[in-house]
Design a protein around this motif. Structure first.
Motif, PDB file in Angstrom:
ATOM      1  N   VAL A   1       0.840  -1.200   0.000  1.00 51.78           N
ATOM      2  CA  VAL A   1       0.000   0.000   0.000  1.00 51.78           C
ATOM      3  C   VAL A   1       0.876   1.252   0.000  1.00 51.78           C
ATOM      4  O   VAL A   1       0.658   2.183  -0.775  1.00 51.78           O
ATOM      5  N   VAL A   2       1.897   1.266   0.854  1.00 51.32           N
ATOM      6  CA  VAL A   2       2.786   2.432   0.962  1.00 51.32           C
ATOM      7  C   VAL A   2       3.539   2.680  -0.346  1.00 51.32           C
ATOM      8  O   VAL A   2       3.876   3.810  -0.668  1.00 51.32           O
ATOM      9  N   GLU A   3       3.775   1.641  -1.115  1.00 50.19           N
ATOM     10  CA  GLU A   3       4.471   1.779  -2.385  1.00 50.19           C
ATOM     11  C   GLU A   3       3.524   2.035  -3.555  1.00 50.19           C
ATOM     12  O   GLU A   3       3.974   2.252  -4.685  1.00 50.19           O
ATOM     13  N   SER A   4       2.219   2.039  -3.306  1.00 51.27           N
ATOM     14  CA  SER A   4       1.237   2.202  -4.382  1.00 51.27           C
ATOM     15  C   SER A   4       1.186   3.652  -4.871  1.00 51.27           C
ATOM     16  O   SER A   4       1.539   4.591  -4.163  1.00 51.27           O
ATOM     17  N   ASP A   5       0.746   3.815  -6.121  1.00 51.05           N
ATOM     18  CA  ASP A   5       0.573   5.150  -6.703  1.00 51.05           C
ATOM     19  C   ASP A   5      -0.426   5.970  -5.887  1.00 51.05           C
ATOM     20  O   ASP A   5      -0.251   7.177  -5.722  1.00 51.05           O
ATOM     21  N   ILE A   6      -1.444   5.306  -5.375  1.00 49.14           N
ATOM     22  CA  ILE A   6      -2.477   6.006  -4.603  1.00 49.14           C
ATOM     23  C   ILE A   6      -1.881   6.607  -3.333  1.00 49.14           C
ATOM     24  O   ILE A   6      -2.136   7.771  -3.011  1.00 49.14           O
ATOM     25  N   TYR A   7      -1.069   5.838  -2.623  1.00 51.53           N
ATOM     26  CA  TYR A   7      -0.460   6.352  -1.402  1.00 51.53           C
ATOM     27  C   TYR A   7       0.563   7.446  -1.714  1.00 51.53           C
ATOM     28  O   TYR A   7       0.632   8.450  -1.006  1.00 51.53           O
ATOM     29  N   ILE A   8       1.346   7.248  -2.775  1.00 52.34           N
ATOM     30  CA  ILE A   8       2.339   8.259  -3.147  1.00 52.34           C
ATOM     31  C   ILE A   8       1.649   9.578  -3.481  1.00 52.34           C
ATOM     32  O   ILE A   8       2.087  10.652  -3.057  1.00 52.34           O
ATOM     33  N   GLU A   9       0.537   9.527  -4.204  1.00 50.73           N
ATOM     34  CA  GLU A   9      -0.226  10.740  -4.525  1.00 50.73           C
ATOM     35  C   GLU A   9      -0.756  11.384  -3.243  1.00 50.73           C
ATOM     36  O   GLU A   9      -0.713  12.602  -3.081  1.00 50.73           O
ATOM     37  N   TYR A  10      -1.244  10.560  -2.324  1.00 52.01           N
ATOM     38  CA  TYR A  10      -1.729  11.072  -1.042  1.00 52.01           C
ATOM     39  C   TYR A  10      -0.611  11.791  -0.287  1.00 52.01           C
ATOM     40  O   TYR A  10      -0.789  12.902   0.198  1.00 52.01           O
ATOM     41  N   ARG A  11       0.535  11.144  -0.197  1.00 58.97           N
ATOM     42  CA  ARG A  11       1.669  11.725   0.526  1.00 58.97           C
ATOM     43  C   ARG A  11       2.110  13.043  -0.108  1.00 58.97           C
ATOM     44  O   ARG A  11       2.371  14.027   0.589  1.00 58.97           O
ATOM     45  N   GLU A  12       2.160  13.089  -1.436  1.00 57.13           N
ATOM     46  CA  GLU A  12       2.558  14.311  -2.139  1.00 57.13           C
ATOM     47  C   GLU A  12       1.531  15.426  -1.951  1.00 57.13           C
ATOM     48  O   GLU A  12       1.889  16.588  -1.766  1.00 57.13           O
ATOM     49  N   ALA A  13       0.246  15.058  -2.008  1.00 55.76           N
ATOM     50  CA  ALA A  13      -0.812  16.059  -1.826  1.00 55.76           C
ATOM     51  C   ALA A  13      -0.796  16.613  -0.403  1.00 55.76           C
ATOM     52  O   ALA A  13      -0.992  17.816  -0.189  1.00 55.76           O
ATOM     53  N   LYS A  14      -0.545  15.755   0.571  1.00 58.22           N
ATOM     54  CA  LYS A  14      -0.473  16.196   1.964  1.00 58.22           C
ATOM     55  C   LYS A  14       0.704  17.146   2.164  1.00 58.22           C
ATOM     56  O   LYS A  14       0.573  18.186   2.812  1.00 58.22           O
ATOM     57  N   LYS A  15       1.840  16.782   1.590  1.00 56.04           N
ATOM     58  CA  LYS A  15       3.029  17.621   1.703  1.00 56.04           C
ATOM     59  C   LYS A  15       2.789  18.970   1.034  1.00 56.04           C
ATOM     60  O   LYS A  15       3.128  20.022   1.594  1.00 56.04           O
ATOM     61  N   ALA A  16       2.197  18.958  -0.149  1.00 56.44           N
ATOM     62  CA  ALA A  16       1.912  20.200  -0.869  1.00 56.44           C
ATOM     63  C   ALA A  16       0.978  21.093  -0.063  1.00 56.44           C
ATOM     64  O   ALA A  16       1.177  22.314  -0.002  1.00 56.44           O
TER      65      ALA A  16
ATOM     66  N   VAL B   1      -6.119  22.012  -1.076  1.00 59.61           N
ATOM     67  CA  VAL B   1      -6.961  21.255  -0.139  1.00 59.61           C
ATOM     68  C   VAL B   1      -7.823  20.259  -0.915  1.00 59.61           C
ATOM     69  O   VAL B   1      -7.983  19.107  -0.493  1.00 59.61           O
ATOM     70  N   ILE B   2      -8.341  20.687  -2.056  1.00 59.27           N
ATOM     71  CA  ILE B   2      -9.150  19.793  -2.887  1.00 59.27           C
ATOM     72  C   ILE B   2      -8.319  18.588  -3.319  1.00 59.27           C
ATOM     73  O   ILE B   2      -8.770  17.438  -3.220  1.00 59.27           O
ATOM     74  N   ARG B   3      -7.105  18.849  -3.782  1.00 62.27           N
ATOM     75  CA  ARG B   3      -6.221  17.755  -4.222  1.00 62.27           C
ATOM     76  C   ARG B   3      -5.943  16.792  -3.062  1.00 62.27           C
ATOM     77  O   ARG B   3      -5.989  15.565  -3.228  1.00 62.27           O
ATOM     78  N   TYR B   4      -5.677  17.348  -1.883  1.00 63.80           N
ATOM     79  CA  TYR B   4      -5.424  16.507  -0.712  1.00 63.80           C
ATOM     80  C   TYR B   4      -6.648  15.658  -0.376  1.00 63.80           C
ATOM     81  O   TYR B   4      -6.541  14.453  -0.138  1.00 63.80           O
ATOM     82  N   ARG B   5      -7.816  16.270  -0.354  1.00 67.48           N
ATOM     83  CA  ARG B   5      -9.037  15.531  -0.003  1.00 67.48           C
ATOM     84  C   ARG B   5      -9.332  14.429  -1.013  1.00 67.48           C
ATOM     85  O   ARG B   5      -9.791  13.338  -0.650  1.00 67.48           O
ATOM     86  N   GLN B   6      -9.086  14.700  -2.297  1.00 59.38           N
ATOM     87  CA  GLN B   6      -9.307  13.679  -3.320  1.00 59.38           C
ATOM     88  C   GLN B   6      -8.342  12.506  -3.130  1.00 59.38           C
ATOM     89  O   GLN B   6      -8.735  11.350  -3.235  1.00 59.38           O
ATOM     90  N   ALA B   7      -7.084  12.828  -2.847  1.00 58.71           N
ATOM     91  CA  ALA B   7      -6.087  11.777  -2.621  1.00 58.71           C
ATOM     92  C   ALA B   7      -6.412  10.990  -1.355  1.00 58.71           C
ATOM     93  O   ALA B   7      -6.257   9.762  -1.322  1.00 58.71           O
ATOM     94  N   GLU B   8      -6.863  11.689  -0.326  1.00 55.22           N
ATOM     95  CA  GLU B   8      -7.242  11.032   0.924  1.00 55.22           C
ATOM     96  C   GLU B   8      -8.408  10.077   0.698  1.00 55.22           C
ATOM     97  O   GLU B   8      -8.419   8.953   1.199  1.00 55.22           O
ATOM     98  N   LYS B   9      -9.385  10.513  -0.098  1.00 52.36           N
ATOM     99  CA  LYS B   9     -10.552   9.674  -0.396  1.00 52.36           C
ATOM    100  C   LYS B   9     -10.141   8.439  -1.203  1.00 52.36           C
ATOM    101  O   LYS B   9     -10.624   7.326  -0.947  1.00 52.36           O
ATOM    102  N   ALA B  10      -9.241   8.623  -2.164  1.00 52.15           N
ATOM    103  CA  ALA B  10      -8.767   7.494  -2.968  1.00 52.15           C
ATOM    104  C   ALA B  10      -8.052   6.470  -2.087  1.00 52.15           C
ATOM    105  O   ALA B  10      -8.256   5.259  -2.235  1.00 52.15           O
ATOM    106  N   LEU B  11      -7.218   6.950  -1.172  1.00 51.10           N
ATOM    107  CA  LEU B  11      -6.517   6.044  -0.255  1.00 51.10           C
ATOM    108  C   LEU B  11      -7.517   5.344   0.661  1.00 51.10           C
ATOM    109  O   LEU B  11      -7.421   4.137   0.897  1.00 51.10           O
ATOM    110  N   ASP B  12      -8.482   6.072   1.155  1.00 48.41           N
ATOM    111  CA  ASP B  12      -9.511   5.479   2.007  1.00 48.41           C
ATOM    112  C   ASP B  12     -10.275   4.392   1.247  1.00 48.41           C
ATOM    113  O   ASP B  12     -10.551   3.317   1.791  1.00 48.41           O
TER     114      ASP B  12
END
Length: 146
Positions: free
Chosen positions: A23-38, A92-103
């Motif tokens: 999961v941590v290596e997945s594209d979905i998690y990487i996008e989440y991590r990048e969106a959170k950092k941004a 914030v929108i990008r982060y929420r979308q990434a968070e939802k995808a990870l969820d």
């Protein structure tokens, strides 16, 4: 993903750890991590978040007295305005979308694991309609359980 038979709880825990690494290596998690950092590095987003949190605290204080508080309507309106400003910020929108995808990914994994054990195991999906299904499925009865 292939089903791996495990004979001991240690094997199961090790395989669960491997799944976590996947999961941590997945594209979905990487996008989440990048969106959170941004979002954390975006000063405008942080200003909007902090402004919302400040108004939210004020609203909670005013809400203790409800409509009897002289600033109730003003504070209630302002908290909605600043929340909308925060929610509509691009970062914030990008982060929420990434968070939802990870969820969604984690919910799918949990559901697959639970169903592989037993169809009667309930998995919290975040959707109260599906969480309360008597059979534990999330098909709305299309499996014939209802």
């Amino acid at each position: 993903m292939a089903v791996i038979e495990a004979s001991t709880s240690i094997d199961i825990l090790e395989q669960s750890e491997q799944l976590g690494h996947m999961v941590v290596e997945s594209d979905i998690y990487i996008e989440y991590r990048e969106a959170k950092k941004a979002m954390k590095e975006d000063p405008e987003a942080q200003e909007k978040i902090n402004n919302f949190l400040s108004w939210k605290d004020q609203y909670e204080e005013v809400q203790r007295f409800g409509a009897y508080h002289p600033d109730y309507k003003t504070t209630a309106k302002q908290v909605r305005v600043v929340k909308r400003e925060m929610d509509m910020h691009e970062t914030v929108i990008r982060y929420r979308q990434a968070e939802k995808a990870l969820d969604n990914l984690l919910t799918e994994i949990s559901t697959l694991v639970a169903e592989s054990v037993s169809s009667s195991i309930k998995v919290p999906t975040g959707n109260p309609f599906y969480d309360n299904q008597s059979c534990g499925c999330s098909t709305g009865g299309s499996c014939g359980c209802s």
